[in-house]
Design an enzyme around this catalytic site. Structure first.
Site, PDB file in Angstrom:
ATOM      1  CD  GLU A   1     -19.916   3.253 -29.353  1.00  0.00           C
ATOM      2  OE1 GLU A   1     -19.915   3.675 -30.519  1.00  0.00           O
ATOM      3  OE2 GLU A   1     -18.952   2.655 -28.845  1.00  0.00           O
TER       4      GLU A   1
ATOM      5  CD  GLU B   1     -18.575  -1.440 -28.370  1.00  0.00           C
ATOM      6  OE1 GLU B   1     -17.796  -0.777 -29.087  1.00  0.00           O
ATOM      7  OE2 GLU B   1     -19.780  -1.568 -28.624  1.00  0.00           O
TER       8      GLU B   1
HETATM    9  C1  FCB Z   1     -17.741   1.151 -31.533  1.00  0.00           C
HETATM   10  C2  FCB Z   1     -18.994   0.430 -31.987  1.00  0.00           C
HETATM   11  C3  FCB Z   1     -18.745  -0.948 -32.534  1.00  0.00           C
HETATM   12  C4  FCB Z   1     -17.479  -0.992 -33.353  1.00  0.00           C
HETATM   13  C5  FCB Z   1     -16.332  -0.421 -32.560  1.00  0.00           C
HETATM   14  C6  FCB Z   1     -14.996  -0.505 -33.256  1.00  0.00           C
HETATM   15  O1  FCB Z   1     -17.947   2.519 -31.640  1.00  0.00           O
HETATM   16  O2  FCB Z   1     -19.902   0.309 -30.927  1.00  0.00           O
HETATM   17  O3  FCB Z   1     -19.875  -1.319 -33.274  1.00  0.00           O
HETATM   18  O4  FCB Z   1     -17.672  -0.331 -34.543  1.00  0.00           O
HETATM   19  O5  FCB Z   1     -16.599   0.920 -32.260  1.00  0.00           O
END
Ligand code: FCB
Length: 439
Positions: free
Chosen positions: A167, A350
């Site tokens: 990210e 994610e």
């Molecule tokens: C993302 C992150 C992870 C966690 C989630 C909820 O942005 O990569 O580490 O904090 O959000």
């Protein structure tokens, strides 16, 4: 109901993700200090000033955690290496104990039939590098390349995939413009530089790993659907600007060798000299692209300096961190990203939600999380049916863990963790996934 494995194309992979600082226990095993330790120790930054010193104690309990992944019928474990665990000063000396830990972890995955998906950097920068300006310093690309080489030489022969950086937006914008993550800066010049240097470090690491013969190298960016708060042209422009620095900056750098035009008037004066020449490195070819997706934001214009907009509370149901649940946004990005990535395999690296702790009589009922995952998996299926080359999906997160500035308050896990005893209790969502993912 969760869609079953058999309703996805053959070979579609399911995984769960964690990150080093959020689960391992940074006080163990000779790891060096990081900017997250000192950010957390500074009043007002993190709920109850909590840090990752113990976290989930994954450093000692990784075997149990990998057993959970296997029993949950997952195919892949997305984990990260802590730079300061491997190189406590960020450069030079290697902490053998740290490297041994990741070696055992990778072997532990292979022994259980799990594919190791490595992210090299998930946000805990070694303090000595932060002292030198961290992501604002162009030299970070070389430092990161050296760290990458140390990890790649040790683990590279056994990894299923590797991505340099989790990210970039969070490292650049959230940490240097909004000041909500370490190092907690609020400065446009720092932001522009950090955003560019993150990409330079990404490209440098890809080159290093390619040079060592590693395969299946990718990148992981986060995306947030930007919706205008009302029907006015001003709101549309505000949302478009938000979309440019959040969703398009990094992917256009990586795949097109340029930054979105809307940003340039405000941003270009702050980029490091000669930034255009770095695209040769930044555009290093990739084998896959990963999207992290959670929510959408409603954006309205606001008085004040650039970017002169603000977030407006939206009407949709929200998760425990106040994020609106908007599964259609995932489908949107799976389509849009393809305009940059073409035929490259995509992964949702994610996706998940925070839900309040509901441990009662030894079980955790999290029907809202099951519904969230089901809705997002259906959007994946919709994209696949339209021809999007989506090849896998990862839940965030395997475990309740250290949720950065929200400390241990907000629980994203499929598995409940009691932070007093460190006992793990699989939630209803974990059991539902284990059933849906049966082979
Ligand atoms: C993302 C992150 C992870 C966690 C989630 C909820 O942005 O990569 O580490 O904090 O959000």
């Amino acid at each position: 109901m969760l869609p079953s494995r058999s309703s996805f194309p053959p070979g579609f992979l399911f995984g769960a993700a964690t990150s080093a600082y959020q689960v391992e226990g940074h006080a163990f095993g000779g790891a060096g200090g990081t900017h997250w330790d000192t950010f957390a120790a500074t009043p007002g930054n993190v709920v109850r000033a909590e840090n990752g010193a113990r976290a989930c104690d994954h450093y000692h309990r990784w075997g149990e955690d990998l057993d959970l992944l296997r029993a949950g019928n997952f195919d892949v474990y997305r984990f990260s290496t802590s730079w300061a665990r491997v190189m406590p000063e960020g450069r030079g000396r290697v902490n053998a104990e740290g490297l041994d830990f990741y070696d055992r972890l990778v072997d532990g995955m292979l022994a259980r039939g799990l594919k190791p998906a490595l992210t090299l950097y998930h946000w805990e920068l070694p303090s000595p590098l932060a002292d030198l300006g961290g992501w604002r310093n162009r030299d970070i690309a070389g430092w990161f390349g050296d760290f990458t080489e140390v990890v790649a030489r040790r683990l590279g022969d056994r990894l299923w995939s590797a991505a340099p950086i989790n990210e970039p937006w969070c490292i650049g914008w959230l940490s240097h413009f909004l000041g909500q993550h370490a190092p907690g800066m609020r400065d446009i010049r720092a932001t522009a530089r950090a955003m560019h240097h993150v990409l330079l470090a990404h490209g440098t690491a890809i080159k290093v790993m390619r040079g060592l013969g590693m395969k299946n190298l990718g990148a992981v960016c986060n995306f947030e659907y930007a919706a205008p708060a009302d029907a006015s042209p001003e709101a549309a422009a505000a949302a478009q600007l938000y979309d440019a620095y959040y969703n398009r900056f990094f992917i256009s750098g990586m795949f097109r060798g340029e930054y979105p035009a809307e940003l340039m008037a405000a941003f270009a004066p702050h980029l490091p000299e000669g930034w255009q020449d770095d695209f040769a490195t930044i555009r290093a070819p990739l084998d896959w692209f990963g999207l992290n997706y959670y929510t959408r934001k409603l954006i309205a214009p606001a008085p004040g300096p650039w970017p002169a907009h603000r977030e407006v509370e939206g009407p949709l149901p929200k998760t425990d961190v106040g994020w609106e649940i908007f599964p259609e946004g995932l489908h949107h990005f799976l389509r849009v990203v393809q305009e940059y990535t073409g035929e490259l395999p995509l992964y949702v690296t994610e996706n998940g939600m925070a839900a309040p702790d509901r441990l009662a009589a030894g079980s955790v009922q999290d029907a809202d999380r099951i519904a969230y995952l089901a809705a997002h998996l259906r959007q994946c299926q919709r994209a696949i049916a339209e021809g999007v080359p989506l090849r896998g999906y990862f839940c965030w997160s395997l475990l309740d863990n250290y949720e950065w500035s929200l400390g241990y308050d907000k629980r994203f896990g499929l598995v409940h963790v009691d932070f007093a005893t460190l006992r793990r209790v699989p939630k209803a969502s974990y059991h539902a996934l284990a059933t849906a993912l049966q082979r």
